[in-house]
Design a protein around this motif. Sequence first.
Motif, PDB file in Angstrom:
ATOM      1  N   PRO A 115     -43.395  40.744 -19.255  1.00  0.00           N
ATOM      2  CA  PRO A 115     -43.893  40.326 -19.992  1.00  0.00           C
ATOM      3  C   PRO A 115     -44.584  41.502 -21.228  1.00  0.00           C
ATOM      4  N   ASP A 116     -43.990  41.006 -22.419  1.00  0.00           N
ATOM      5  CA  ASP A 116     -45.514  42.153 -22.886  1.00  0.00           C
ATOM      6  C   ASP A 116     -46.563  42.176 -22.791  1.00  0.00           C
ATOM      7  N   ASN A 117     -46.426  43.598 -22.825  1.00  0.00           N
ATOM      8  CA  ASN A 117     -48.315  44.109 -22.246  1.00  0.00           C
ATOM      9  C   ASN A 117     -48.502  44.603 -23.301  1.00  0.00           C
ATOM     10  N   PRO A 118     -48.808  45.294 -24.920  1.00  0.00           N
ATOM     11  CA  PRO A 118     -49.418  45.463 -25.809  1.00  0.00           C
ATOM     12  C   PRO A 118     -50.372  46.459 -25.330  1.00  0.00           C
ATOM     13  N   GLU A 119     -50.725  47.265 -24.203  1.00  0.00           N
ATOM     14  CA  GLU A 119     -51.697  48.607 -23.550  1.00  0.00           C
ATOM     15  C   GLU A 119     -50.286  49.734 -23.419  1.00  0.00           C
ATOM     16  N   LEU A 120     -49.191  49.598 -23.858  1.00  0.00           N
ATOM     17  CA  LEU A 120     -48.002  50.229 -23.783  1.00  0.00           C
ATOM     18  C   LEU A 120     -47.742  50.728 -25.190  1.00  0.00           C
ATOM     19  N   PRO A 121     -46.912  51.804 -25.000  1.00  0.00           N
ATOM     20  CA  PRO A 121     -47.166  52.188 -26.166  1.00  0.00           C
ATOM     21  C   PRO A 121     -45.798  51.788 -27.130  1.00  0.00           C
ATOM     22  N   ASP A 122     -45.380  51.775 -28.072  1.00  0.00           N
ATOM     23  CA  ASP A 122     -44.056  51.325 -28.399  1.00  0.00           C
ATOM     24  C   ASP A 122     -43.457  52.462 -29.175  1.00  0.00           C
ATOM     25  N   LEU A 123     -41.715  52.086 -29.155  1.00  0.00           N
ATOM     26  CA  LEU A 123     -41.085  53.241 -29.269  1.00  0.00           C
ATOM     27  C   LEU A 123     -41.673  54.559 -30.188  1.00  0.00           C
ATOM     28  N   ALA A 124     -41.928  53.972 -31.502  1.00  0.00           N
ATOM     29  CA  ALA A 124     -42.840  54.711 -32.496  1.00  0.00           C
ATOM     30  C   ALA A 124     -43.700  55.476 -31.803  1.00  0.00           C
ATOM     31  N   HIS A 125     -44.582  55.527 -30.943  1.00  0.00           N
ATOM     32  CA  HIS A 125     -45.930  56.303 -30.900  1.00  0.00           C
ATOM     33  C   HIS A 125     -45.729  56.735 -29.680  1.00  0.00           C
ATOM     34  N   LEU A 126     -44.383  56.734 -28.855  1.00  0.00           N
ATOM     35  CA  LEU A 126     -44.581  57.793 -27.120  1.00  0.00           C
ATOM     36  C   LEU A 126     -44.979  58.729 -26.953  1.00  0.00           C
ATOM     37  N   PRO A 127     -45.477  59.262 -26.006  1.00  0.00           N
ATOM     38  CA  PRO A 127     -47.147  60.087 -25.437  1.00  0.00           C
ATOM     39  C   PRO A 127     -45.469  60.917 -24.361  1.00  0.00           C
ATOM     40  N   PRO A 128     -45.507  62.489 -24.848  1.00  0.00           N
ATOM     41  CA  PRO A 128     -44.370  63.298 -24.791  1.00  0.00           C
ATOM     42  C   PRO A 128     -43.446  63.345 -23.756  1.00  0.00           C
ATOM     43  N   ARG A 129     -44.004  63.046 -22.007  1.00  0.00           N
ATOM     44  CA  ARG A 129     -42.830  63.371 -21.357  1.00  0.00           C
ATOM     45  C   ARG A 129     -41.971  62.100 -21.579  1.00  0.00           C
ATOM     46  N   THR A 130     -42.345  60.288 -22.554  1.00  0.00           N
ATOM     47  CA  THR A 130     -41.594  59.302 -21.676  1.00  0.00           C
ATOM     48  C   THR A 130     -40.456  58.992 -23.096  1.00  0.00           C
ATOM     49  N   GLN A 131     -40.971  60.123 -24.462  1.00  0.00           N
ATOM     50  CA  GLN A 131     -40.290  60.612 -25.735  1.00  0.00           C
ATOM     51  C   GLN A 131     -39.208  61.678 -24.503  1.00  0.00           C
ATOM     52  N   ALA A 132     -39.340  62.581 -24.290  1.00  0.00           N
ATOM     53  CA  ALA A 132     -38.625  63.356 -23.452  1.00  0.00           C
ATOM     54  C   ALA A 132     -37.554  62.706 -22.755  1.00  0.00           C
ATOM     55  N   TYR A 133     -37.909  61.626 -22.324  1.00  0.00           N
ATOM     56  CA  TYR A 133     -36.955  60.622 -21.263  1.00  0.00           C
ATOM     57  C   TYR A 133     -35.743  60.774 -22.640  1.00  0.00           C
ATOM     58  N   VAL A 134     -36.438  59.975 -23.237  1.00  0.00           N
ATOM     59  CA  VAL A 134     -35.196  58.955 -23.865  1.00  0.00           C
ATOM     60  C   VAL A 134     -34.895  59.537 -25.004  1.00  0.00           C
ATOM     61  N   THR A 135     -34.923  60.961 -25.771  1.00  0.00           N
ATOM     62  CA  THR A 135     -34.530  62.166 -26.018  1.00  0.00           C
ATOM     63  C   THR A 135     -33.222  63.072 -24.758  1.00  0.00           C
ATOM     64  N   ALA A 136     -33.735  62.469 -23.776  1.00  0.00           N
ATOM     65  CA  ALA A 136     -32.695  63.312 -22.813  1.00  0.00           C
ATOM     66  C   ALA A 136     -31.460  62.338 -22.237  1.00  0.00           C
ATOM     67  N   ILE A 137     -31.376  61.067 -22.578  1.00  0.00           N
ATOM     68  CA  ILE A 137     -30.416  60.740 -22.450  1.00  0.00           C
ATOM     69  C   ILE A 137     -30.147  60.596 -23.459  1.00  0.00           C
ATOM     70  N   ASP A 138     -30.229  59.937 -24.593  1.00  0.00           N
ATOM     71  CA  ASP A 138     -30.040  59.812 -25.828  1.00  0.00           C
ATOM     72  C   ASP A 138     -28.338  60.894 -25.955  1.00  0.00           C
ATOM     73  N   TRP A 139     -29.335  62.275 -25.413  1.00  0.00           N
ATOM     74  CA  TRP A 139     -28.596  63.462 -25.385  1.00  0.00           C
ATOM     75  C   TRP A 139     -27.501  63.446 -24.677  1.00  0.00           C
TER      76      TRP A 139
END
Length: 289
Positions: A115-139
């Motif tokens: 279920p929704d967890n407000p403690e987690l970051p949203d896609l617009a405010h990801l921490p560096p490691r999570t953003q790195a994964y999203v960027t890598a998978i997209d590329w």
Amino acid sequence: MTRKIYMKKQQFPNASCKSYAIEDKVFLPQWSENNDIEPAIRGLNAAKDAPLIGVLLAREGEAYMIDEPYIEAVTTGGANIRLIHYDKVAEQLDGVDGLLLVGGFFPSPREWFVPDNPELPDLAHLPPRTQAYVTAIDWASKHKLPMLGICGGMQMMAAFRGGHLAKVDTMPANKANVKAQHRGISANSYAHKIGISPHSRLFAAANTNTLMVNSVHSEMVIDVPQDKVMVTAIAPDGVIEAIEYNNYDGFALGVQWHPERMAGKGDAFAKNIYAALIEAAKKYKKAKG
């Protein structure tokens, strides 16, 4: 002039294997493309003409690090490694022939969680490691780069294409023993069986439809869009254990367990999973000319 950044092998607290940690912290947070990594061991790279696998680094406190079994699984399989930090990920992936998304503890985007967890970051405010994964998978997806996701890496691959994640703890209370199986006692021990779908890349690596795997994870994939992601292995309790991308002109496999740990113990199935990535990377490299 290229500055050498040395890696030191050490055992972190509560870790079940040794890891390589970057000793030189001066480059953090500005690690430029002019820096090179010289490992503490000789022979990290296999050969000049071997395929190059990009491996996303983990973080332990202030330092980048990578577990030794990942290094061994790739290099003993006959590939070279480029370690990817979290700054300018796309630029670092340019020139690699394959991508390894390692597991670890990092928050998934809130939008992917049930279920929704407000403690987690949203896609617009990801921490560096999570953003790195999203960027890598997209590329990787845009360039049809061969890709292998391990544990959290598999979860990111599944959710990137529209799947959803949940905590293992959300499983029914009467499955307490099942939760223990998935969390595992040690990443170096077998935990439970999986059933493997025929006519899949995973089945080609296993050459059988049932095998034992290790297991250490606190989150799980609970659903995927069937037109984009194919589930290729399931645990007896229904937990998704492996996925492959549909409509992907190349190799894209994710597994929930840690084959690199069992590969070091001589497990043929575990070795074959990394061999499949490396073979796909060889073909990718050849196609590039």
